[in-house]
Design a protein around this motif. Sequence first.
Motif, mmCIF file in Angstrom:
data_model
loop_
_atom_site.group_PDB
_atom_site.id
_atom_site.type_symbol
_atom_site.label_atom_id
_atom_site.label_comp_id
_atom_site.label_asym_id
_atom_site.label_seq_id
_atom_site.Cartn_x
_atom_site.Cartn_y
_atom_site.Cartn_z
ATOM 1 N N ILE A 144 0.837 -1.202 0.000
ATOM 2 C CA ILE A 144 0.000 0.000 0.000
ATOM 3 C C ILE A 144 0.873 1.252 0.000
ATOM 4 N N ALA A 153 2.397 1.696 -3.382
ATOM 5 C CA ALA A 153 1.400 2.103 -4.370
ATOM 6 C C ALA A 153 1.093 3.588 -4.269
ATOM 7 N N LEU A 154 1.195 4.144 -3.081
ATOM 8 C CA LEU A 154 0.967 5.573 -2.880
ATOM 9 C C LEU A 154 2.183 6.409 -3.251
ATOM 10 N N ALA A 163 -3.812 8.671 1.662
ATOM 11 C CA ALA A 163 -4.638 7.808 0.812
ATOM 12 C C ALA A 163 -5.998 8.419 0.544
ATOM 13 N N THR A 220 -5.523 10.970 -4.855
ATOM 14 C CA THR A 220 -5.529 9.510 -4.911
ATOM 15 C C THR A 220 -6.891 8.977 -5.325
ATOM 16 N N ALA A 255 -3.654 6.105 -9.494
ATOM 17 C CA ALA A 255 -3.218 5.986 -8.097
ATOM 18 C C ALA A 255 -4.213 5.164 -7.284
ATOM 19 N N THR A 304 -3.530 1.315 -5.408
ATOM 20 C CA THR A 304 -3.616 1.364 -3.943
ATOM 21 C C THR A 304 -4.677 0.406 -3.421
ATOM 22 N N GLY A 342 -3.997 -3.069 -1.229
ATOM 23 C CA GLY A 342 -4.565 -3.245 0.103
ATOM 24 C C GLY A 342 -5.573 -4.370 0.180
#
Length: 435
Positions: free
Chosen positions: A276, A279-280, A344, A349, A355, A359, A363
Amino acid sequence: MNDWPDAQPEGPRRMRHVQRPQVPPQQPQQPYQQRQRQPQYGQGQGQGYDQGYDQGYNPSFTQAQGQGYDSGYGDAQVYGAPQGGGRGGGGQGTVPPQYAPRPGGPAARPDWRRRIKIGSIVLAVAVVGWSVGTYAWASSRMRNEVDLAKVIERPSEGDCTTYLIVGSDSREGMSAEEKKKLHTGSAEGKRTDSMMILAACSSGNTMVSLPRDSWVTIPSFVGSESGKKYGERGGSKLNAAYAMDGPELLVRTVEFNTGLRIDHYAEIGFAGFANIVDALGGVELNIEKGFKDKKSGANFQAGTQTLDGEQALAFVRTRYAFAESDLARTKNQQKFLSALANQAATPGTILNPFALYPTLGAGLDTLIVDKDMSLYDLGKMFFAMKGISGGDGKSMNMPISGSAPQNSLRWDMPKVKQLVEQIRNDEPVTVTSDR
């Protein structure tokens, strides 16, 4: 003999006298554009015929013959000029096609209000369609595996929505290289590495960390796999409940020792947590004091910095670098999770598919939740965590009164009961923790 009849010479014929038209006196020549059209004969006589020889009008020239007659002479009008003076055809001049007005009159100006309205409707439909599609996709990937209906002897419901958030040391889906990189080891099974209660209330959100070394009583339960009944077990560490029978027993143990009903359960493993963060694009965090820890792989300098997945996992797992051990670690976990949720749950996002999807995918692949939790509930949990990071709420450790056997921590039960009552009744939390 001549058969022809006698021809008599024809006498002179009398020709009918034709009166010449009287020519009016010569008038000064006017410019072509200023010439005026001569008066026409009355209705029914040569209508549309341009009078060139007024006095020579032939009575036998009928109206039907005269209508539409074009003398071939112009009437001093420019092509495309307004009607009302042309020769023939009711006085209209001949207009070339390229100059003829379009059917329906001149082209109207674009109706921008209508265009904007239609564009707005199309955009709204597209956004709604994308949102519904994303929601359906994400919902289908949620792992609703924990059955809270199996938890027995539960406390009454409160006015706030409560979540038990658990970080496990699960190495599910991790390769040997990833385990080495993230300093997780290769222990089998799952244990709780962090636990916290998040209360989403209208009076303010509260996040309460539960040290895994908390000295608690594990209540009686029936094994989820064996079906065997186990009696109450006092004097145990909180993380032992998860190791004995998983999430359902952990929820029952928390409820039994606090008296607070847990509405939802969320658990994430090592790999999911690191994915996670990556990914951010990393999470920005201010580390007040630098520290090192060989076991977790932590090596941080003081100051604001962006942590990637590997660094973030080391930050939240470090305990041996602090004198307060597990209590210091829980504070770091709260701090990082709030920063993670804050980043997030931003438009950059949520509204950016490039994005959002990575994410969510990172997760949801390793996030385990209860069977009643929806994507909406999950979003509500993240926004509550974000609110705490923004100052709309409170984060604290469970009140501690001192040490207990086996290097465990004993809760300050009077404060715990007061804290639970304030959360259950959706009142501002005034209880503080000394550690």
